[in-house]
Design an enzyme around this catalytic site. Structure first.
Site, PDB file in Angstrom:
ATOM      1  N   GLY A 179      35.880  38.562  65.103  1.00  0.00           N
ATOM      2  CA  GLY A 179      34.996  38.395  66.713  1.00  0.00           C
ATOM      3  C   GLY A 179      33.518  38.216  67.270  1.00  0.00           C
ATOM      4  O   GLY A 179      33.507  37.059  65.997  1.00  0.00           O
ATOM      5  N   GLY A 180      33.668  37.286  68.042  1.00  0.00           N
ATOM      6  CA  GLY A 180      31.956  36.599  68.191  1.00  0.00           C
ATOM      7  C   GLY A 180      32.515  34.946  68.357  1.00  0.00           C
ATOM      8  O   GLY A 180      33.730  34.426  68.834  1.00  0.00           O
ATOM      9  N   GLY A 220      30.168  39.879  62.632  1.00  0.00           N
ATOM     10  CA  GLY A 220      31.008  39.425  63.680  1.00  0.00           C
ATOM     11  C   GLY A 220      32.128  40.412  62.924  1.00  0.00           C
ATOM     12  O   GLY A 220      32.856  40.055  61.398  1.00  0.00           O
ATOM     13  N   CYS A 223      25.735  31.360  68.445  1.00  0.00           N
ATOM     14  CA  CYS A 223      26.178  32.736  68.812  1.00  0.00           C
ATOM     15  C   CYS A 223      26.739  32.420  69.965  1.00  0.00           C
ATOM     16  O   CYS A 223      26.069  33.313  70.717  1.00  0.00           O
ATOM     17  CB  CYS A 223      26.027  33.964  68.252  1.00  0.00           C
ATOM     18  SG  CYS A 223      25.460  33.878  67.035  1.00  0.00           S
TER      19      CYS A 223
END
Length: 213
Positions: free
Chosen positions: A77-78, A144, A173
């Site tokens: 994720g991220g 993440g 990010c």
């Protein structure tokens, strides 16, 4: 249950990703215990699953090649982030069958880093509306995670003493300059910055405290 620690030393990102997936399968098969893996990557920008993450890459392919940086799509994720020497990356291969709560798992990863940084002399915290771990408006660690059939992989990246100028090739990010900046233990502590081996030992101990009970 105790946590096994593996130290892979310096790795290329794609190679480490495949090794992680191998460990995930081994954990699913019960061949290994819950494991925290430490590594430092060769310079690489990694793009997470967040929509439009790629637009935060500021360099074209020619510029990446000139600098010798890899670019990798990733299943975590991220947004987009940088990994490189001097940054402690932790990959957590854990069975989450006993919790099945991704929000709690993410909070626990955050708590490990907050506790470890506290031991190392920095008052780190979560930041409302932002991911990762912060010292006021300075981001010192990115997180993440990914989970497949309740086995976790990917994890966190703690800036110990990386070349912070390498973050200039991206909007790390998704942090706009008005939102904050990126920092490291070395930048914050100067000559008091602990060596990487000491940081690993502290993070491993705090990880065991949070997840090994």
């Amino acid at each position: 249950m105790s946590i096994e620690i593996e130290d892979w030393g310096r790795t290329r990102y794609d190679d480490a990703t495949q090794r992680q997936l191998d460990r995930v399968q081994q954990r699913r098969n019960g061949e290994i215990a819950d494991t925290l893996i430490f590594t430092e990557h060769e310079p690489v920008y990694t793009i997470g699953r967040r929509k439009d993450a790629r637009q935060n890459l500021l360099l074209d392919e020619a510029a990446l090649a000139e600098r010798g940086f890899d670019l990798a799509e990733t299943t975590r994720g991220g947004d987009i982030t940088y990994h490189g020497p001097g940054q402690l990356v932790g990959y957590a291969i854990l069975s989450l069958d006993d919790r099945k709560d991704l929000h709690r798992y993410l909070r626990d990863i955050e708590q490990v880093l907050i506790n470890a940084l506290g031991v190392l002399g920095l008052a780190a915290a979560r930041r409302e509306g932002k991911t990762g771990i912060w010292l006021e408006d300075r981001k010192i660690a990115a997180i993440g995670i990914a989970v497949t059939r309740w086995i976790s992989y990917h994890g966190f990246a703690l800036n110990v003493a990386p070349d912070l100028s390498h973050f200039a090739g991206i909007v790390p990010c998704g942090i706009a300059t008005t939102d904050g900046s990126v920092t490291s233990l070395q930048k914050e502590l100067g000559d008091l910055c602990p060596p990487m081996d000491e940081v690993k030992a502290v993070v491993a101990r705090e990880f065991e405290t949070v997840f090994g009970g």
